[in-house]
Design a protein around this motif. Sequence first.
Motif, mmCIF file in Angstrom:
data_model
loop_
_atom_site.group_PDB
_atom_site.id
_atom_site.type_symbol
_atom_site.label_atom_id
_atom_site.label_comp_id
_atom_site.label_asym_id
_atom_site.label_seq_id
_atom_site.Cartn_x
_atom_site.Cartn_y
_atom_site.Cartn_z
ATOM 1 N N ASN A 2 -1.470 -5.265 22.727
ATOM 2 C CA ASN A 2 -1.563 -3.848 22.410
ATOM 3 C C ASN A 2 -2.987 -3.419 22.090
ATOM 4 N N GLY A 3 -3.898 -4.337 22.212
ATOM 5 C CA GLY A 3 -5.270 -3.976 21.918
ATOM 6 C C GLY A 3 -5.588 -3.993 20.429
ATOM 7 N N GLN A 4 -4.641 -4.540 19.603
ATOM 8 C CA GLN A 4 -4.885 -4.578 18.172
ATOM 9 C C GLN A 4 -5.421 -5.939 17.773
ATOM 10 N N THR A 17 3.558 -3.817 14.354
ATOM 11 C CA THR A 17 2.317 -3.703 13.577
ATOM 12 C C THR A 17 2.510 -4.362 12.215
ATOM 13 N N ALA A 40 2.006 -2.825 9.504
ATOM 14 C CA ALA A 40 2.661 -1.817 8.665
ATOM 15 C C ALA A 40 4.170 -1.871 8.847
ATOM 16 N N SER A 100 6.884 -2.702 5.938
ATOM 17 C CA SER A 100 7.957 -1.786 5.504
ATOM 18 C C SER A 100 9.329 -2.406 5.761
ATOM 19 N N LYS A 128 9.898 -4.782 2.867
ATOM 20 C CA LYS A 128 10.168 -4.047 1.638
ATOM 21 C C LYS A 128 11.586 -3.476 1.656
ATOM 22 N N PHE A 129 12.005 -2.965 2.819
ATOM 23 C CA PHE A 129 13.363 -2.436 2.930
ATOM 24 C C PHE A 129 14.376 -3.548 2.643
ATOM 25 N N TRP A 137 14.568 -4.090 -0.985
ATOM 26 C CA TRP A 137 15.330 -3.045 -1.681
ATOM 27 C C TRP A 137 16.834 -3.222 -1.481
ATOM 28 N N LEU A 138 17.230 -3.682 -0.296
ATOM 29 C CA LEU A 138 18.662 -3.966 -0.097
ATOM 30 C C LEU A 138 19.112 -5.047 -1.074
ATOM 31 N N ARG A 170 -1.817 -4.002 -7.535
ATOM 32 C CA ARG A 170 -2.969 -3.123 -7.340
ATOM 33 C C ARG A 170 -4.209 -3.936 -6.968
ATOM 34 N N GLN A 230 -4.021 -4.874 -3.458
ATOM 35 C CA GLN A 230 -4.317 -3.721 -2.598
ATOM 36 C C GLN A 230 -5.823 -3.528 -2.451
ATOM 37 N N LEU A 231 -6.558 -3.892 -3.511
ATOM 38 C CA LEU A 231 -8.009 -3.698 -3.501
ATOM 39 C C LEU A 231 -8.745 -4.967 -3.067
ATOM 40 N N SER A 255 -6.154 -6.496 1.213
ATOM 41 C CA SER A 255 -5.611 -5.140 1.399
ATOM 42 C C SER A 255 -4.817 -5.008 2.704
ATOM 43 N N TYR A 282 -0.287 -7.899 1.718
ATOM 44 C CA TYR A 282 0.050 -8.223 0.325
ATOM 45 C C TYR A 282 1.538 -7.992 0.063
#
Lengths: 224, 183
Positions: free
Chosen positions: A12-14, A26, A28, A32, A35-36, A39-40, A98, A101-102, A193, A196
């Motif tokens: 995909n060129g990434q 991706t 991302a 997600s 994380k979903f 949460w389940l 946090r 993330q940084l 970042s 994580y």
Amino acid sequence: MSSATHAHDDANGQAHHKFHQHHFLTMAQQASSAKFGMWLFLGQEVLFFSGLFMAYFVFRALYPDTWLHSAEHLNKTMGGINTVVLLYSSLTMALAVRSAQLSDKKGLVINLIQTIVCAFIFLVVKYFEYSAKFEHGLLPGAAYHGHEFIPGRPELFFTVYFTMTGLHGIHVVAGIGVLFWILKRAIRGDFDSTYYIPVENVGLYWHLVDLVWIFLFPLLYLVR
Amino acid sequence: MANHAHESHHEPHVLPLPVYYGVFGALLVLTGLTYAVSFAGLPPSLSFGVAMLVACCKATLVGGVFMHLIWDEKLNIIVLAVSVLAMLLFFSVTMMDELSRGLILPEEGTLYRQHELSTLNEIANPPAAEHGGGHESGKAEHKAVAGAAEGSGSAHAAVAAPAAGSGEGSAAAHAAGSGSGQH
């Protein structure tokens, strides 16, 4: 962090990330989805604990006097200290996320260690509380042989007390396990970042353990 | 490139440090509040209401900020909301049943409650000494309830026999009275 990102690009060129699993489009999307899923699992945990809370409410409705008097035999101060310890560990856990993330590795490691130390303090306080109950015969079900008079059915209160705090304690022990796993990976330099999500998911679990205690503390210790 | 826009959209959402410390401070204050209220000598039902209200505030703070739900994808909030709603449904339907048993047909309710409490007593104190009463039970529903409550079949005919005569039965009736009295 350049070691996490290989130089070559994928179809995909990434740029391809070291922890990018091939079945996700991706990073991302991968995060997600993870994380979903977490949460389940947490939703299931809420339902799992709700059965125990239901038992608490039914027995409390049946034996209100027992509940008033039995709760007096729990140590409010120790329960309060443990509440503050868990709240502080939730803060350090949130700060650990946090830091990740940084891309602040040092902050991440320090906050994770603080969280783990708090978890151990919680268990030590719990150990002292449990041994005091054992000493006074305030035990669940048929094992109950308390010397002081408590009206109604105190063994039911202590059954609920030991089942709920015991299962919560098992969650704390499991939390220590996954926190050590995350700490090991953090020291190895896995997180920055761009990646994580394991820190975040362990954090969500740890906050849920805190949430359960937020309700257990007033229900068990502060009945009056 | 489309990918570029996509990637930049997913930069981590970092909260400023004071938000974390502020929430932690609020949680400590709320903990202190419940702790203090428990010594204030309020009537139990009011004290219970205050404690639950404060606990819900604390849970909202932890869930919203520490668990990042406020800024998270809505899907995750829906998952949590659905399980909390299921829990509330579970609580409310069960408590409606639990708290209204003595209200419908008072006489039968009393008998039912005596039986129920003696069943609970049996669970708490397994029948070691006394197996009072015979197998008198014309009431099929009592047997059914005993079976449902303890899960196994036999030996509950003795439990199902109304415990009204024995001392245990009257203690149970007393507990039932105080139980319905609170509500």
